[in-house]
Design an enzyme around this catalytic site. Structure first.
Site, short mmCIF file in Angstrom:
data_model
loop_
_atom_site.label_atom_id
_atom_site.label_comp_id
_atom_site.label_asym_id
_atom_site.label_seq_id
_atom_site.Cartn_x
_atom_site.Cartn_y
_atom_site.Cartn_z
N GLU A 69 -19.67 22.58 -15.31
CA GLU A 69 -19.94 21.24 -15.86
C GLU A 69 -19.04 20.19 -15.19
O GLU A 69 -19.47 19.08 -14.90
CB GLU A 69 -19.73 21.23 -17.37
N LYS A 103 -8.59 3.59 1.37
CA LYS A 103 -7.75 4.77 1.17
C LYS A 103 -7.84 5.44 -0.18
O LYS A 103 -8.19 6.63 -0.27
CB LYS A 103 -6.29 4.40 1.48
N ASN A 114 -17.70 28.67 -22.83
CA ASN A 114 -18.40 27.55 -22.18
C ASN A 114 -18.23 27.53 -20.67
O ASN A 114 -17.17 27.90 -20.15
CB ASN A 114 -17.89 26.22 -22.76
N HIS A 168 -40.80 23.16 -11.42
CA HIS A 168 -40.82 22.38 -12.68
C HIS A 168 -40.06 23.11 -13.79
O HIS A 168 -40.36 22.92 -14.97
CB HIS A 168 -42.26 22.10 -13.15
N SER A 214 0.81 -1.22 0.00
CA SER A 214 0.00 0.00 0.00
C SER A 214 0.84 1.26 0.00
O SER A 214 0.31 2.38 0.04
CB SER A 214 -0.94 0.00 1.21
N TYR A 221 -9.88 -6.63 12.24
CA TYR A 221 -9.24 -6.14 11.02
C TYR A 221 -9.16 -7.23 9.95
O TYR A 221 -8.88 -8.38 10.24
CB TYR A 221 -7.81 -5.64 11.32
N SER A 245 -13.94 27.09 -27.50
CA SER A 245 -14.07 25.93 -28.37
C SER A 245 -12.94 25.97 -29.39
O SER A 245 -12.53 27.05 -29.82
CB SER A 245 -15.42 25.96 -29.07
N ASN A 284 -2.45 -2.66 12.86
CA ASN A 284 -3.91 -2.48 12.76
C ASN A 284 -4.38 -1.23 13.50
O ASN A 284 -5.19 -0.46 12.98
CB ASN A 284 -4.64 -3.72 13.31
#
Ligand code: ARG
Length: 457
Positions: A290, A325, A285, A156, A23, A317, A277, A110
């Site tokens: 976004e 992680k 844009n 709406h 890890s 554990y 663009s 642990n």
């Protein structure tokens, strides 16, 4: 390969197994927490007499040097170690010899990793909370400057009733205010120290867990050693809070994108926060909004992933938990980045007040107020609703607004109408007569702003 274990093995670990298991590629992110946790542990071992003064002081000093060497890039975290815990301990032993071998007394990886992750997450929660506060300040300032900026409120995505920009922004203030208080709640619940839980059953050494907890800024030690090493609830809570924050940012982004569209033109995003663009020279844009909307899925993904990882792990554990992680780290960085960028975009955005006003004026947003006018003159609400419905239909056929009709035309539909109807259904009246707390009327909003000032103080 460098491991802390191996005594009971007769063969070298297969290379692929080693890499699958390791890890260090991602847990090196909390080297600082690992070393700080070790320093607290060794101070406690000294206080309790488990290590001698000299041993403990030598270890503490050497750990401090390792920390500053890593920070100043004099020491590289090498991936020949399995994880960050092995790297730190092996480096200590390299530098200090046999004394270094005593650091891990009364501790397991642990409880060590449970501590490191908790310390790291605690910092992240605080940073995120600070960023939310910056966002709240920006929203507050927009509110304060726009108590009279009339715009249509929607349901709406259809124009419903006139509101103000301050009122609309206030909805987001509420959301991010709740998000902030959620983070504070999580901090309260998670701030207990798992170190001393050992592998799962505590240890036989007379550890002073209260002392370690205090040194590391916790309220106290966790109260069950099995839970201490296997609890990741706090992380799930934080990922869940981050998911809600992202959901709020994403809704906000969606509105900014709509408002920034050629059709609406309620806002203009600053050039510094827009992109162009490669083919269409006219384009500007809203990519930041976004992307924030798009990255929301990533954070939800981290939450779903950890919930799924944890759902069938027997106590205590298990190595599955190493999976807590990578996606969490990604979610932490993603959410922080999104909050900061969104805040910058919002701070520099400009509002097209004329467009907003014109939009509120069309679309019969004052129809409810016209009905309320009739009610105030004795017409039962249901009848008033029907009369105004007829009036709206008349206007649609004539292609005009209610306020464009002459008093004669109004009277032909209901003779209750008098000259004061025009004032009663002006945009300003519609907004400012809404004075219950939480409504857009200026005086109601001013009371709310006074409360918000406390929140961002
Ligand atoms: N890298 C491990 C993790 O992230 C550290 C704990 C290892 N413990 C063990 N018993 N193998 O969970």
């Amino acid at each position: 390969m460098a491991q802390l274990w191996g005594g009971r093995f007769t063969k070298e670990t297969d290379d692929l197994v080693y890499r699958f298991n390791a890890s260090i590629g991602f847990d090196q992110k909390f080297y600082k927490q690992d070393i700080e946790g070790s320093i607290a542990h060794v101070k406690m071992l000294k206080k309790t007499g488990i290590l001698t003064e000299k041993e403990a002081s030598d270890i503490e000093k050497c750990l401090g040097e390792i920390l500053s060497d890593v920070e100043n890039k004099r020491l590289e975290i090498s991936d020949k170690y399995e994880d960050i815990h092995s790297f730190v301990e092996a480096t200590l032993i390299d530098r200090l010899g046999d004394t270094g071998k005593k650091l891990h007394t009364g501790r397991s990886r642990n409880d060590q990793v449970a501590l490191d992750m908790r310390l790291f997450t605690r910092e992240e929660i605080k940073e995120t909370e600070g960023l939310l506060k910056d966002l709240l300040v920006v929203i507050y300032n927009i509110m304060d400057a726009n108590l009279d900026t009339i715009m249509p409120g929607f349901t709406h995505l259809q124009k419903a009733q006139p509101i103000t920009l301050a009122h609309h922004m206030g909805a987001y203030f509420e959301m991010f205010k709740r998000d902030r208080s959620r983070l504070k709640d999580i901090l309260e619940r998670m701030n207990y120290c798992p170190l001393g839980s050992g592998a799962l059953a505590g240890t036989t050494y007379p550890l002073d867990r209260e002392y370690t907890a205090e040194l590391l800024g916790f309220y106290g030690p966790t109260l069950n050693s099995i839970d201490g090493v296997s609890d990741r609830d706090y992380l799930i809570e934080f990922l869940s809070a981050l998911s809600i924050i992202m959901m709020h940012l994403s809704r906000f982004s969606e509105e900014i994108i709509i408002w920034n569209s050629n059709e609406y033109q309620f806002v203009e995003i600053d050039d510094a926060y827009s992109t162009g663009s490669s083919i269409m020279p006219q384009k500007k844009n809203p990519d930041i909004a976004e992307l924030v909307r798009g990255k929301t899925g990533r954070v939800y993904g981290a939450l779903m992933s950890l919930l799924t990882t944890m759902k069938a792990i027997p106590l205590a554990y298990n190595k599955d938990m190493q999976e807590d992680k990578e996606l969490s780290f990604d979610a932490f960085d993603t959410a922080k980045g999104c909050i900061a960028l969104f805040t910058g975009m919002l701070k520099t955005i400009s509002f097209n007040k004329d467009r907003m006003y014109a939009s509120a004026s069309g679309g019969f947003t004052n129809a409810t107020d016209a009905a309320d006018y009739l009610v105030n003159h004795g017409v039962p609400f249901r009848d008033a609703h029907g009369i105004i419905g007829e009036l709206v239909l008349y206007c649609i056929n004539k292609n005009c607004s209610i306020e464009d009709l002459t008093i004669a035309e109004l009277k032909s539909i209901s003779d209750v109408f008098e000259e004061d109807i025009y004032d009663a259904i002006s945009m300003e009246t519609c907004v400012n007569k809404r004075l219950t707390i939480g409504a857009p009327g200026k005086e109601a909003m001013q009371k709310v702003l006074a409360i918000y000032r406390e929140e961002i103080k």
